[in-house]
Write a protein that holds these residues in place. Structure first.
Motif, PDB file in Angstrom:
ATOM      1  N   LEU A  75       0.815  -1.212   0.000  1.00 20.79           N
ATOM      2  CA  LEU A  75       0.000   0.000   0.000  1.00 20.79           C
ATOM      3  C   LEU A  75       0.852   1.268   0.000  1.00 20.79           C
ATOM      4  O   LEU A  75       0.346   2.363  -0.217  1.00 20.79           O
ATOM      5  N   PHE A  76       2.149   1.111   0.267  1.00 18.07           N
ATOM      6  CA  PHE A  76       3.060   2.261   0.312  1.00 18.07           C
ATOM      7  C   PHE A  76       4.254   2.000  -0.619  1.00 18.07           C
ATOM      8  O   PHE A  76       5.377   1.802  -0.156  1.00 18.07           O
ATOM      9  N   PRO A  77       4.030   2.001  -1.938  1.00 18.89           N
ATOM     10  CA  PRO A  77       5.088   1.613  -2.883  1.00 18.89           C
ATOM     11  C   PRO A  77       6.274   2.574  -2.937  1.00 18.89           C
ATOM     12  O   PRO A  77       7.336   2.210  -3.439  1.00 18.89           O
ATOM     13  N   CYS A  78       6.119   3.791  -2.436  1.00 19.76           N
ATOM     14  CA  CYS A  78       7.210   4.761  -2.518  1.00 19.76           C
ATOM     15  C   CYS A  78       8.117   4.717  -1.289  1.00 19.76           C
ATOM     16  O   CYS A  78       9.078   5.486  -1.211  1.00 19.76           O
ATOM     17  N   CYS A  79       7.831   3.836  -0.345  1.00 21.82           N
ATOM     18  CA  CYS A  79       8.605   3.824   0.907  1.00 21.82           C
ATOM     19  C   CYS A  79       8.819   2.385   1.366  1.00 21.82           C
ATOM     20  O   CYS A  79       8.406   1.995   2.457  1.00 21.82           O
ATOM     21  N   LEU A  80       9.466   1.587   0.499  1.00 21.27           N
ATOM     22  CA  LEU A  80       9.659   0.173   0.789  1.00 21.27           C
ATOM     23  C   LEU A  80      10.996  -0.077   1.481  1.00 21.27           C
ATOM     24  O   LEU A  80      11.834   0.796   1.593  1.00 21.27           O
ATOM     25  N   GLN A  81      11.191  -1.311   1.911  1.00 25.64           N
ATOM     26  CA  GLN A  81      12.333  -1.672   2.734  1.00 25.64           C
ATOM     27  C   GLN A  81      13.638  -1.741   1.935  1.00 25.64           C
ATOM     28  O   GLN A  81      13.650  -2.070   0.747  1.00 25.64           O
ATOM     29  N   SER A  82      14.731  -1.460   2.636  1.00 25.58           N
ATOM     30  CA  SER A  82      16.053  -1.584   2.030  1.00 25.58           C
ATOM     31  C   SER A  82      17.084  -1.748   3.137  1.00 25.58           C
ATOM     32  O   SER A  82      16.815  -1.477   4.313  1.00 25.58           O
ATOM     33  N   ILE A  83      18.260  -2.200   2.744  1.00 26.99           N
ATOM     34  CA  ILE A  83      19.389  -2.259   3.678  1.00 26.99           C
ATOM     35  C   ILE A  83      20.666  -2.063   2.870  1.00 26.99           C
ATOM     36  O   ILE A  83      20.806  -2.598   1.766  1.00 26.99           O
ATOM     37  N   GLU A  84      21.565  -1.235   3.393  1.00 32.38           N
ATOM     38  CA  GLU A  84      22.827  -0.925   2.719  1.00 32.38           C
ATOM     39  C   GLU A  84      23.967  -1.635   3.433  1.00 32.38           C
ATOM     40  O   GLU A  84      24.016  -1.668   4.667  1.00 32.38           O
ATOM     41  N   VAL A  85      24.882  -2.201   2.659  1.00 33.69           N
ATOM     42  CA  VAL A  85      25.973  -3.007   3.215  1.00 33.69           C
ATOM     43  C   VAL A  85      27.313  -2.352   2.876  1.00 33.69           C
ATOM     44  O   VAL A  85      27.567  -2.009   1.711  1.00 33.69           O
ATOM     45  N   SER A  86      28.149  -2.198   3.898  1.00 29.23           N
ATOM     46  CA  SER A  86      29.479  -1.622   3.727  1.00 29.23           C
ATOM     47  C   SER A  86      30.535  -2.588   4.245  1.00 29.23           C
ATOM     48  O   SER A  86      30.342  -3.221   5.284  1.00 29.23           O
ATOM     49  N   ALA A  87      31.648  -2.715   3.521  1.00 28.82           N
ATOM     50  CA  ALA A  87      32.761  -3.555   3.972  1.00 28.82           C
ATOM     51  C   ALA A  87      34.047  -3.056   3.310  1.00 28.82           C
ATOM     52  O   ALA A  87      34.147  -3.067   2.079  1.00 28.82           O
ATOM     53  N   PRO A  88      35.002  -2.609   4.120  1.00 26.99           N
ATOM     54  CA  PRO A  88      34.873  -2.339   5.558  1.00 26.99           C
ATOM     55  C   PRO A  88      33.901  -1.188   5.800  1.00 26.99           C
ATOM     56  O   PRO A  88      33.475  -0.536   4.845  1.00 26.99           O
ATOM     57  N   PRO A  89      33.526  -0.964   7.061  1.00 23.78           N
ATOM     58  CA  PRO A  89      32.566   0.101   7.358  1.00 23.78           C
ATOM     59  C   PRO A  89      32.957   1.431   6.702  1.00 23.78           C
ATOM     60  O   PRO A  89      34.109   1.860   6.774  1.00 23.78           O
ATOM     61  N   GLY A  90      31.971   2.048   6.019  1.00 24.78           N
ATOM     62  CA  GLY A  90      32.218   3.288   5.312  1.00 24.78           C
ATOM     63  C   GLY A  90      32.420   3.104   3.820  1.00 24.78           C
ATOM     64  O   GLY A  90      32.350   4.075   3.059  1.00 24.78           O
ATOM     65  N   ASN A  91      32.648   1.869   3.378  1.00 18.34           N
ATOM     66  CA  ASN A  91      32.847   1.563   1.960  1.00 18.34           C
ATOM     67  C   ASN A  91      31.665   0.727   1.467  1.00 18.34           C
ATOM     68  O   ASN A  91      31.609  -0.476   1.699  1.00 18.34           O
ATOM     69  N   VAL A  92      30.712   1.369   0.817  1.00 23.28           N
ATOM     70  CA  VAL A  92      29.491   0.677   0.380  1.00 23.28           C
ATOM     71  C   VAL A  92      29.830  -0.329  -0.718  1.00 23.28           C
ATOM     72  O   VAL A  92      30.472   0.005  -1.721  1.00 23.28           O
ATOM     73  N   ILE A  93      29.386  -1.587  -0.519  1.00 23.88           N
ATOM     74  CA  ILE A  93      29.637  -2.642  -1.513  1.00 23.88           C
ATOM     75  C   ILE A  93      28.359  -3.122  -2.182  1.00 23.88           C
ATOM     76  O   ILE A  93      28.412  -3.881  -3.153  1.00 23.88           O
ATOM     77  N   GLY A  94      27.206  -2.707  -1.669  1.00 25.68           N
ATOM     78  CA  GLY A  94      25.957  -3.136  -2.278  1.00 25.68           C
ATOM     79  C   GLY A  94      24.780  -2.850  -1.368  1.00 25.68           C
ATOM     80  O   GLY A  94      24.928  -2.332  -0.263  1.00 25.68           O
ATOM     81  N   SER A  95      23.604  -3.185  -1.853  1.00 25.31           N
ATOM     82  CA  SER A  95      22.384  -2.954  -1.079  1.00 25.31           C
ATOM     83  C   SER A  95      21.292  -3.908  -1.537  1.00 25.31           C
ATOM     84  O   SER A  95      21.401  -4.546  -2.587  1.00 25.31           O
ATOM     85  N   ILE A  96      20.240  -3.988  -0.745  1.00 21.87           N
ATOM     86  CA  ILE A  96      19.060  -4.786  -1.058  1.00 21.87           C
ATOM     87  C   ILE A  96      17.860  -3.868  -1.007  1.00 21.87           C
ATOM     88  O   ILE A  96      17.704  -3.106  -0.048  1.00 21.87           O
ATOM     89  N   GLU A  97      17.022  -3.921  -2.032  1.00 22.51           N
ATOM     90  CA  GLU A  97      15.832  -3.086  -2.080  1.00 22.51           C
ATOM     91  C   GLU A  97      14.605  -3.951  -2.327  1.00 22.51           C
ATOM     92  O   GLU A  97      14.607  -4.802  -3.223  1.00 22.51           O
ATOM     93  N   GLN A  98      13.569  -3.735  -1.529  1.00 23.84           N
ATOM     94  CA  GLN A  98      12.319  -4.445  -1.728  1.00 23.84           C
ATOM     95  C   GLN A  98      11.644  -3.954  -3.008  1.00 23.84           C
ATOM     96  O   GLN A  98      11.626  -2.759  -3.298  1.00 23.84           O
ATOM     97  N   GLU A  99      11.108  -4.880  -3.788  1.00 24.14           N
ATOM     98  CA  GLU A  99      10.343  -4.542  -4.978  1.00 24.14           C
ATOM     99  C   GLU A  99       8.857  -4.525  -4.654  1.00 24.14           C
ATOM    100  O   GLU A  99       8.391  -5.287  -3.804  1.00 24.14           O
ATOM    101  N   TRP A 100       8.126  -3.668  -5.331  1.00 24.25           N
ATOM    102  CA  TRP A 100       6.686  -3.599  -5.088  1.00 24.25           C
ATOM    103  C   TRP A 100       6.023  -4.884  -5.555  1.00 24.25           C
ATOM    104  O   TRP A 100       6.247  -5.351  -6.672  1.00 24.25           O
ATOM    105  N   SER A 101       5.203  -5.467  -4.683  1.00 27.71           N
ATOM    106  CA  SER A 101       4.513  -6.711  -5.016  1.00 27.71           C
ATOM    107  C   SER A 101       3.291  -6.857  -4.125  1.00 27.71           C
ATOM    108  O   SER A 101       3.313  -6.462  -2.959  1.00 27.71           O
TER     109      SER A 101
END
Length: 233
Positions: free
Chosen positions: A100-126
């Motif tokens: 019901l809220f497609p513009c504000c879905l879940q995500s998480i950002e991953v850094s390794a080592p801390p401070g160096n972003v290596i990727g992320s996961i974003e929820q898709e609308w479904s």
């Protein structure tokens, strides 16, 4: 588990991941939370297929956030190696998971080592079943995760398939059945993560982040009460 050496172009602390194709994630049972429903910071032990400890992960946020926002809470997850050095840092912002809220879905950002972003996961609308896209450090989608319509753990495993951009299954994240008493009275879970041995170590770490996001979205309980339902409403 000893640290492999001489691995080029590998972020510090991820050397462990070059030699494995499976991780086992076990959440620690918190007695205060089990008996009172009072939310505490989650802690996890991460092992390889032989049961050797690879990492330890600890959630980091405040008491008010945990108990007011419940499973939807934002958090930082700090992942430590066996020398108690933080090697991976994950950040989950406050967001919704409902379709019901497609513009504000879940995500998480991953850094390794801390401070160096290596990727992320974003929820898709479904509407029906959960799905996520896995992005690399420049924001390109490299894999997807497809979940089941119903994520109830009814005396069996719940599987989220990791698929390539062509739809081929290349791995999975499994929420494993942990016994009737543990399932009913706690939200301490077991997960298995399978991926190709030759997968980029950065994406292996991002899949670990995806596991923590899936756990928070579908298997955390508010006051030890099951709140999940079919679909993404």
């Amino acid at each position: 588990m000893s640290i492999p050496t001489g691995i080029p172009n590998c972020p510090r602390g991820l050397e462990y991941l070059t030699t494995i194709d499976q991780l086992l994630v076990k959440q620690k049972v918190e007695l205060l939370e089990a008996f009172t429903g009072f939310e505490t910071n989650n802690k996890f032990t991460i092992k390889n297929a032989l049961g050797q400890k690879v990492y330890f992960a600890a959630e980091d946020n405040d008491c008010c956030t945990r108990n007011c926002c419940g499973p939807a809470r934002p958090f930082d997850m700090r992942v430590f190696d066996n020398f108690q050095q933080e090697v991976i840092h994950m950040h989950r912002p406050l967001a919704c998971s409902s379709c019901l809220f497609p513009c504000c879905l879940q995500s998480i950002e991953v850094s390794a080592p801390p401070g160096n972003v290596i990727g992320s996961i974003e929820q898709e609308w479904s509407i029906c079943s959960p799905s996520f896209r896995i992005l690399n450090h420049v924001g390109d989608t490299v894999m997807r995760i497809e979940g089941p319509f119903c994520t109830f753990s009814l005396c069996g495993d719940v599987e989220f398939n990791v698929v390539s951009l062509t739809g081929e299954k290349i791995g999975k994240i499994s929420k494993q059945w942990s016994g009737l008493a543990r399932e009913i009275f706690t939200d301490a879970d077991f997960f298995g993560i399978n991926f190709p041995l030759d997968l980029d170590v950065r994406m292996k770490a991002v899949l670990l982040g995806a596991t923590f996001l899936i756990d928070a979205m579908f298997f955390e309980k508010a006051g030890n009460r099951e709140t999940d339902g079919p679909g993404m409403l």
